[in-house]
Design a protein around this motif. Structure first.
Motif, PDB file in Angstrom:
ATOM      1  N   THR A 248       0.605  -1.043   0.107  1.00  0.00           N
ATOM      2  CA  THR A 248       0.280   0.025  -0.058  1.00  0.00           C
ATOM      3  C   THR A 248       0.810   1.192   0.011  1.00  0.00           C
ATOM      4  O   THR A 248       0.446   2.174  -0.755  1.00  0.00           O
ATOM      5  N   VAL A 249       1.922   1.362   0.789  1.00  0.00           N
ATOM      6  CA  VAL A 249       2.683   2.428   1.070  1.00  0.00           C
ATOM      7  C   VAL A 249       3.402   2.963  -0.111  1.00  0.00           C
ATOM      8  O   VAL A 249       3.866   4.027  -0.461  1.00  0.00           O
ATOM      9  N   ALA A 250       3.724   1.881  -1.046  1.00  0.00           N
ATOM     10  CA  ALA A 250       4.411   2.001  -2.369  1.00  0.00           C
ATOM     11  C   ALA A 250       3.404   2.353  -3.579  1.00  0.00           C
ATOM     12  O   ALA A 250       4.034   2.342  -4.525  1.00  0.00           O
ATOM     13  N   LEU A 251       2.094   2.582  -3.207  1.00  0.00           N
ATOM     14  CA  LEU A 251       1.233   2.810  -4.145  1.00  0.00           C
ATOM     15  C   LEU A 251       1.193   4.301  -4.575  1.00  0.00           C
ATOM     16  O   LEU A 251       0.255   4.929  -5.495  1.00  0.00           O
ATOM     17  N   THR A 252       1.851   5.186  -4.006  1.00  0.00           N
ATOM     18  CA  THR A 252       1.889   6.597  -4.199  1.00  0.00           C
ATOM     19  C   THR A 252       3.220   7.039  -4.781  1.00  0.00           C
ATOM     20  O   THR A 252       4.434   6.435  -4.263  1.00  0.00           O
ATOM     21  N   PRO A 253       3.498   8.050  -5.582  1.00  0.00           N
ATOM     22  CA  PRO A 253       2.409   8.695  -6.255  1.00  0.00           C
ATOM     23  C   PRO A 253       1.525   8.203  -7.156  1.00  0.00           C
ATOM     24  O   PRO A 253       2.157   7.011  -7.616  1.00  0.00           O
ATOM     25  N   PRO A 254       0.289   8.549  -7.578  1.00  0.00           N
ATOM     26  CA  PRO A 254      -0.505   7.695  -8.364  1.00  0.00           C
ATOM     27  C   PRO A 254       0.351   7.560  -9.752  1.00  0.00           C
ATOM     28  O   PRO A 254       1.055   8.577 -10.101  1.00  0.00           O
ATOM     29  N   LEU A 255       0.047   6.375 -10.596  1.00  0.00           N
ATOM     30  CA  LEU A 255       0.575   6.410 -11.775  1.00  0.00           C
ATOM     31  C   LEU A 255      -0.352   6.160 -12.733  1.00  0.00           C
ATOM     32  O   LEU A 255      -1.500   5.117 -12.629  1.00  0.00           O
ATOM     33  N   PRO A 256      -0.486   6.929 -14.011  1.00  0.00           N
ATOM     34  CA  PRO A 256      -1.603   6.777 -14.871  1.00  0.00           C
ATOM     35  C   PRO A 256      -1.471   5.529 -15.474  1.00  0.00           C
ATOM     36  O   PRO A 256      -0.403   5.145 -15.682  1.00  0.00           O
ATOM     37  N   GLY A 257      -2.710   4.802 -15.883  1.00  0.00           N
ATOM     38  CA  GLY A 257      -2.583   3.576 -16.588  1.00  0.00           C
ATOM     39  C   GLY A 257      -2.529   2.530 -15.881  1.00  0.00           C
ATOM     40  O   GLY A 257      -2.845   1.219 -16.444  1.00  0.00           O
ATOM     41  N   ASP A 304     -10.966   3.659  -2.484  1.00  0.00           N
ATOM     42  CA  ASP A 304     -10.984   2.671  -3.907  1.00  0.00           C
ATOM     43  C   ASP A 304      -9.822   1.800  -4.017  1.00  0.00           C
ATOM     44  O   ASP A 304      -9.557   1.575  -5.187  1.00  0.00           O
ATOM     45  N   GLY A 305      -9.418   1.202  -3.155  1.00  0.00           N
ATOM     46  CA  GLY A 305      -8.199   0.367  -3.111  1.00  0.00           C
ATOM     47  C   GLY A 305      -6.861   0.950  -3.540  1.00  0.00           C
ATOM     48  O   GLY A 305      -5.974   0.039  -3.600  1.00  0.00           O
ATOM     49  N   VAL A 306      -6.760   2.234  -3.324  1.00  0.00           N
ATOM     50  CA  VAL A 306      -5.539   2.765  -3.747  1.00  0.00           C
ATOM     51  C   VAL A 306      -4.858   3.227  -2.557  1.00  0.00           C
ATOM     52  O   VAL A 306      -5.864   4.395  -1.868  1.00  0.00           O
ATOM     53  N   ALA A 307      -3.789   3.093  -2.035  1.00  0.00           N
ATOM     54  CA  ALA A 307      -3.542   3.830  -0.743  1.00  0.00           C
ATOM     55  C   ALA A 307      -3.553   5.483  -0.921  1.00  0.00           C
ATOM     56  O   ALA A 307      -3.195   5.882  -1.782  1.00  0.00           O
ATOM     57  N   THR A 308      -3.689   6.096   0.006  1.00  0.00           N
ATOM     58  CA  THR A 308      -3.746   7.564   0.106  1.00  0.00           C
ATOM     59  C   THR A 308      -2.191   8.006   0.596  1.00  0.00           C
ATOM     60  O   THR A 308      -1.605   7.100   1.334  1.00  0.00           O
TER      61      THR A 308
END
Length: 322
Positions: A248-257, A304-308
């Motif tokens: 989870t903590v590695a899901l930022t910053p958001p990546l398009p696609g 929505d399943g993506v870490a803030t």
């Protein structure tokens, strides 16, 4: 009396498994290493290593002495830092951290530390838990921001100084898929549904973890790529190389696609925490741990399943409240 240098040599022999490799690490000759070990054995009246053509292994007495050697090294390093602190009237804080924890949890916490303790000299070094915990035991670092999957942290228990593990957060792993993938819109996935998919990995440790969970789900994953960077792995997902398993903590910053989707229970997770040695409390260490707790709580929120992303300090030096 036991010579501290001989203990240092024994630690190196234990770490490297041979006199030759220990000699290289210590910038000594193999003969000098052998003489140090022989002298230590004479002073103890017991062998500390078993020698064979395959290298050397510690005896029970050797394992006891390596634990003592680590304790001595840690205390000497701690004493040297405290004396340096007396001379400069400035605190020193050295932190070892794994990459994604360093990127997403540590900066905000350090802002709080430097505001609360101006003048503190902060040093940060990147290290995985299998490296940072020995550094902590040796007294090279004051704090290790680390993680583990299933089972105990490496070297958390055993000979040497006692290590305290302070849990910070559970860090669930998500499946990262390309947005056009037919399963990308699902709110949750079962790993068995992904049996025929190719995979790319953002951490070498994740492969063993993925294979273990995949085995329970009844398949062997087809791994098409391995990286040491979670953002790189997500970029490969966006390019259509395969799916990935990302904390989870590695899901930022958001990546398009790409889209991150949680897995059904039992959800694979990393356990993130702080390791410190048992010794009288230092205010900057306590401040860091409390700030990390609050940033970890903020970072654990997901939408929505993506870490803030952990929100920035409300003001300079003030950690967010969870």
């Amino acid at each position: 009396m036991i010579d501290v240098q001989r203990l240092r040599v024994l630690r190196s022999v234990a770490e490297h498994g041979s006199f030759n490799r220990a000699a290289t690490a210590l910038h000594l000759t193999p003969s000098a290493v052998s003489q140090h070990i022989a002298a230590l054995e004479r002073s103890l009246g017991a062998p500390v290593v078993d020698r064979s053509t395959r290298g050397v292994t510690l005896t029970q007495a050797g394992r006891i002495m390596v634990g003592a050697a680590e304790s001595v090294a840690a205390e000497l390093a701690h004493a040297a830092r405290e004396i340096d602190r007396l001379g400069t009237a400035r605190g020193r804080l050295t932190i070892a951290t794994f990459t994604s924890g360093g990127q997403h949890l540590l900066p905000g916490a350090l802002t709080h530390v430097t505001a609360a303790h101006p003048g503190t000299l902060v040093h940060v070094r990147e290290a995985e838990p299998e490296d940072s915990l020995p550094l902590l035991r040796q007294g090279t670092v004051d704090v290790a921001l680390a993680y583990h999957f299933d089972g105990p942290l490496p070297r958390l228990r055993g000979p040497g100084p006692a290590v305290e593990w302070i849990p910070l957060m559970e860090d669930p792993l998500h499946v990262v898929l390309p947005e056009p993938h037919p399963l990308a819109a699902r709110p949750v996935l079962n790993l068995a549904e992904l049996a025929d998919e190719p995979w790319v990995l953002g951490c070498l440790k994740t492969e063993a973890y993925l294979r273990r969970y995949a085995e329970h789900a009844g398949f062997s994953p087809d791994v098409r790529g391995s990286t040491t960077d979670h953002f790189f792995a997500r970029s490969l997902v966006a390019a259509g190389v395969g799916l990935s398993l990302i904390p989870t903590v590695a899901l930022t910053p958001p990546l398009p696609g790409v889209r991150a989707v949680p897995l059904e229970a039992p959800t694979p997770s990393r356990h993130i925490g702080v390791a410190v040695l048992h010794r009288p409390g230092r205010p900057e260490v306590s401040t860091l741990i409390e700030a990390l707790r609050q940033y970890a709580e903020a970072g654990a929120r997901a939408s929505d399943g993506v870490a803030t992303t952990p929100r920035p300090a409300d003001e300079a030096g003030k950690a967010p409240t969870a």
